[in-house]
Scaffold this motif. Structure first.
Motif, mmCIF file in Angstrom:
data_model
loop_
_atom_site.group_PDB
_atom_site.id
_atom_site.type_symbol
_atom_site.label_atom_id
_atom_site.label_comp_id
_atom_site.label_asym_id
_atom_site.label_seq_id
_atom_site.Cartn_x
_atom_site.Cartn_y
_atom_site.Cartn_z
ATOM 1 N N ALA A 136 0.827 -1.210 0.000
ATOM 2 C CA ALA A 136 0.000 0.000 0.000
ATOM 3 C C ALA A 136 0.862 1.261 0.000
ATOM 4 N N GLU A 137 1.911 1.278 0.787
ATOM 5 C CA GLU A 137 2.788 2.455 0.826
ATOM 6 C C GLU A 137 3.423 2.706 -0.532
ATOM 7 N N GLU A 150 2.349 1.783 -3.421
ATOM 8 C CA GLU A 150 1.302 2.146 -4.379
ATOM 9 C C GLU A 150 0.841 3.593 -4.184
ATOM 10 N N TRP A 151 0.634 4.002 -2.953
ATOM 11 C CA TRP A 151 0.061 5.324 -2.677
ATOM 12 C C TRP A 151 1.090 6.437 -2.606
ATOM 13 N N VAL A 152 2.271 6.157 -2.063
ATOM 14 C CA VAL A 152 3.251 7.208 -1.793
ATOM 15 C C VAL A 152 4.293 7.322 -2.894
ATOM 16 N N TRP A 186 -0.032 -4.370 5.209
ATOM 17 C CA TRP A 186 -1.235 -3.574 5.402
ATOM 18 C C TRP A 186 -2.423 -4.455 5.111
ATOM 19 N N GLN A 224 5.590 7.638 -8.980
ATOM 20 C CA GLN A 224 4.319 7.542 -8.258
ATOM 21 C C GLN A 224 3.258 7.098 -9.244
ATOM 22 N N ASN A 225 2.405 6.196 -8.802
ATOM 23 C CA ASN A 225 1.304 5.720 -9.681
ATOM 24 C C ASN A 225 0.186 6.735 -9.723
#
Length: 140
Positions: free
Chosen positions: A41-42, A44-46, A60, A139-140
């Motif tokens: 998650a980190e 993917e998001w950050v 996560w 970053q995505n």
């Protein structure tokens, strides 16, 4: 006078702490494998470092220990290569470096992590870190 070259700082239980720039140089030269120990998650998001391998230390949601960490690190860090461990701020990567060392891998913690320490307002990305140092990331 130019700044002194970045160096390895001694640590207990693993090979040492390294500044982001030194970790990048080792990785770029092929001397090390860059192991991102943040959760999926980190990344993917950050944001993430293209070409780094993933071996989450915790998962996560809930940040539970990853039972697959040992196998992931063993399978992605060839014998004779250093492992440079990257997390958000350089804390989980210490634990990951210690565990990798127990597995027989020459492992280092990347100081400052991907995002660096929180500033006075509690925001990351303004006080050190892989991103702030201008090293490769996406970053995505």
């Amino acid at each position: 006078m130019p700044a002194p070259p970045p160096t390895v700082q001694p640590a207990e239980g693993y090979a040492g702490d390294v500044p982001p720039q030194l970790a990048y140089e080792w990785w770029r030269s092929g001397d090390a494998v860059l192991v991102d120990v943040r959760s999926d998650a980190e990344r993917e998001w950050v944001g993430y470092v293209p070409g780094a391998v993933s071996a989450p230390w915790k998962q996560w949601p809930g940040m539970a220990p990853n039972p697959g960490f040992d196998e992931a690190v063993r399978s992605q860090v060839p014998p004779g290569k250093k492992a440079v461990m990257l997390c958000r701020s350089g804390v989980r990567s210490i634990a990951a470096a210690r565990r990798a060392t127990e597995l027989g891998i020459e492992a280092y913690n990347i100081l400052e992590g991907f995002e660096g320490d929180a500033d006075a307002e509690g925001h990351r990305g303004r006080k050190g870190g892989w991103r702030l140092r201008g090293l490769p990331w996406r970053q995505n």
